[in-house]
Design a protein around this motif. Structure first.
Motif, PDB file in Angstrom:
ATOM      1  N   UNK A 274       0.874  -1.174   0.000  1.00  0.00           N
ATOM      2  CA  UNK A 274       0.000   0.000   0.000  1.00  0.00           C
ATOM      3  C   UNK A 274       0.906   1.218   0.000  1.00  0.00           C
ATOM      4  N   UNK A 275       0.525   2.210  -0.795  1.00  0.00           N
ATOM      5  CA  UNK A 275       1.370   3.374  -1.038  1.00  0.00           C
ATOM      6  C   UNK A 275       0.592   4.648  -0.719  1.00  0.00           C
ATOM      7  N   UNK A 276       1.169   5.501   0.104  1.00  0.00           N
ATOM      8  CA  UNK A 276       0.518   6.720   0.554  1.00  0.00           C
ATOM      9  C   UNK A 276       1.274   7.951   0.056  1.00  0.00           C
ATOM     10  N   UNK A 277       0.618   8.767  -0.775  1.00  0.00           N
ATOM     11  CA  UNK A 277       1.211  10.008  -1.277  1.00  0.00           C
ATOM     12  C   UNK A 277       0.725  11.232  -0.516  1.00  0.00           C
ATOM     13  N   UNK A 278      -0.122  11.060   0.482  1.00  0.00           N
ATOM     14  CA  UNK A 278      -0.760  12.185   1.154  1.00  0.00           C
ATOM     15  C   UNK A 278       0.084  12.696   2.319  1.00  0.00           C
ATOM     16  N   UNK A 279      -0.123  13.950   2.667  1.00  0.00           N
ATOM     17  CA  UNK A 279       0.575  14.538   3.810  1.00  0.00           C
ATOM     18  C   UNK A 279      -0.324  14.650   5.040  1.00  0.00           C
ATOM     19  N   UNK A 280      -1.625  14.751   4.859  1.00  0.00           N
ATOM     20  CA  UNK A 280      -2.544  14.779   5.991  1.00  0.00           C
ATOM     21  C   UNK A 280      -2.843  13.378   6.495  1.00  0.00           C
ATOM     22  N   UNK A 281      -3.599  13.294   7.587  1.00  0.00           N
ATOM     23  CA  UNK A 281      -3.896  11.987   8.179  1.00  0.00           C
ATOM     24  C   UNK A 281      -5.389  11.655   8.190  1.00  0.00           C
ATOM     25  N   UNK A 282      -6.231  12.511   7.640  1.00  0.00           N
ATOM     26  CA  UNK A 282      -7.680  12.260   7.705  1.00  0.00           C
ATOM     27  C   UNK A 282      -8.195  11.471   6.505  1.00  0.00           C
ATOM     28  N   UNK A 283      -7.355  11.246   5.501  1.00  0.00           N
ATOM     29  CA  UNK A 283      -7.827  10.605   4.276  1.00  0.00           C
ATOM     30  C   UNK A 283      -8.370   9.207   4.485  1.00  0.00           C
ATOM     31  N   UNK A 284      -7.915   8.517   5.513  1.00  0.00           N
ATOM     32  CA  UNK A 284      -8.356   7.133   5.714  1.00  0.00           C
ATOM     33  C   UNK A 284      -9.860   7.044   5.940  1.00  0.00           C
ATOM     34  N   UNK A 285     -10.495   8.141   6.398  1.00  0.00           N
ATOM     35  CA  UNK A 285     -11.936   8.123   6.664  1.00  0.00           C
ATOM     36  C   UNK A 285     -12.760   8.050   5.391  1.00  0.00           C
ATOM     37  N   UNK A 286     -12.138   8.254   4.235  1.00  0.00           N
ATOM     38  CA  UNK A 286     -12.848   8.120   2.962  1.00  0.00           C
ATOM     39  C   UNK A 286     -13.120   6.650   2.630  1.00  0.00           C
ATOM     40  N   UNK A 287     -12.413   5.756   3.299  1.00  0.00           N
ATOM     41  CA  UNK A 287     -12.659   4.320   3.156  1.00  0.00           C
ATOM     42  C   UNK A 287     -13.662   3.888   4.224  1.00  0.00           C
TER      43      UNK A 287
END
Length: 352
Positions: A274-287
């Protein structure tokens, strides 16, 4: 195959009733799809398909007057599970500073039937990773990943780029050159899997020749569907295959001219990550809860004819080129027929 914007109106090579190349010889039942996959195209055939795509105004509009590069021609079918699947050539173009364009031709290769665009996402560039990779003792020339697509909420307000990929690295490759087209023959790296961006979720592939810029497969992303991704070699050719097992829709891309037809063992980039290009930490809530993705895997040592459980698998995390450490993100292991699960809330803390 590089083009400058001023050379876009190329002369068209009409294919005149083009017949798809003969398929490769039949394989055992657990890789029966291989018997239906078109053989590699010649350079002349690829150029003809590319010229045909570029003669279409809608393709030129997608390029938007920018410099671009032809990075290969693949094939897509709506259903590989029928006796005689109908294959459409797919012309792939990288567009400078924009991303990629895929032009789907009709089965005769003489008309563009649809276009798909991917935003500019470079797999494995400036990202954080959590990898479950093959560490067995076998000489491997095939890897397979099976995963169920999670529910993902498209949200244009959140800048987003994450990927869940099967990766295969050529034996003796220089890891620092994996995305570099200049080292296509000696440090080849193929990738296929799922990508989530700000406005989309899709099934993609990439390799050295695309500069690891993601390319569309034409396969629809449907939450809950099971996707099977394979990378294997046969007869000196590398095969990249993505399939929605619920519908049979399948994409394949072949590459030739690569020095080795076996993979690098015990290599962080040779397996599933799994590869993460994001800098914030809230993106996981989109899943959708429980905010995770899972996969199983097999390997082949006989060119994808049969598939076996991994004897062993390593698990490591890496933060944007930093040291690789034992994974705290992955639970379970695909080795031994098991399932590995990536915790996306934990993954969101591993960023650049």
């Amino acid at each position: 195959m590089k083009f400058h914007v001023l050379a876009i109106l190329v002369s068209v090579v009409l294919l005149g009733g083009f017949v798809l190349p003969a398929t490769i010889s039949a394989a055992p039942s657990d890789n029966s799809d291989a018997a239906k996959i078109p053989s590699p195209l010649t350079k002349t055939q690829e150029e003809a398909f590319t010229n045909m795509a570029l003669s279409d105004k809608s393709v030129r509009d997608s390029i938007g007057g920018k410099d671009f590069e032809g990075v290969g021609v693949g094939f897509f079918t709506e259903n590989i599970d029928v006796e005689n699947p109908i294959w459409q050539p797919v012309v792939h173009l990288n567009v400078k500073d924009t991303g990629s364009v895929a032009a789907f031709l009709d089965p005769s290769g003489q008309e563009v039937t649809r276009i798909e665009e991917q935003p500019l996402v470079k797999a494995a560039i400036n990202a954080a990773f959590a990898s479950n990779y093959y560490t067995g003792a076998s000489t491997v020339n095939g890897l397979r990943m099976t995963t169920t697509a999670p529910t993902y909420a498209v949200d244009a307000t959140t800048n987003m780029a994450t990927l869940f990929l099967l990766n295969a690295v050529e034996n003796n490759a220089d890891v620092g050159k994996l995305c570099n087209p200049a080292f296509y023959a000696t440090s080849y790296w193929a990738q296929v899997g799922l990508v989530w961006t700000t406005n989309a979720r899709s099934v993609m592939w990439a390799d050295n020749a695309t500069q690891c810029i993601t390319q569309s497969t034409g396969i629809n992303y449907v939450a809950g569907h099971v996707y099977e991704n394979k990378i294997y070699t046969s007869g000196g050719t590398w095969y990249i295959v993505a399939k929605d097992t619920n519908t049979g829709s399948t994409f394949t891309k072949t590459r030739t001219g690569i020095t080795y037809v076996v993979f690098e063992n015990s290599e962080f980039n040779n397996g599933i990550f799994f590869e993460n290009h994001n800098t914030g930490t809230s993106w996981y809530t989109k899943y959708a809860s429980p905010h995770e993705v899972s996969a199983t895997a097999k390997y082949s040592s006989n060119n994808g004819s049969t598939w076996s459980n991994w004897q062993s698998g390593g698990k490591q995390d890496s933060d944007c080129g930093g040291p690789r450490v034992p994974s705290t993100i992955i639970s379970g292991n695909v080795a031994g027929g098991g399932t590995a699960t990536w915790d996306l809330q934990d993954m969101s803390a591993l960023d650049c």
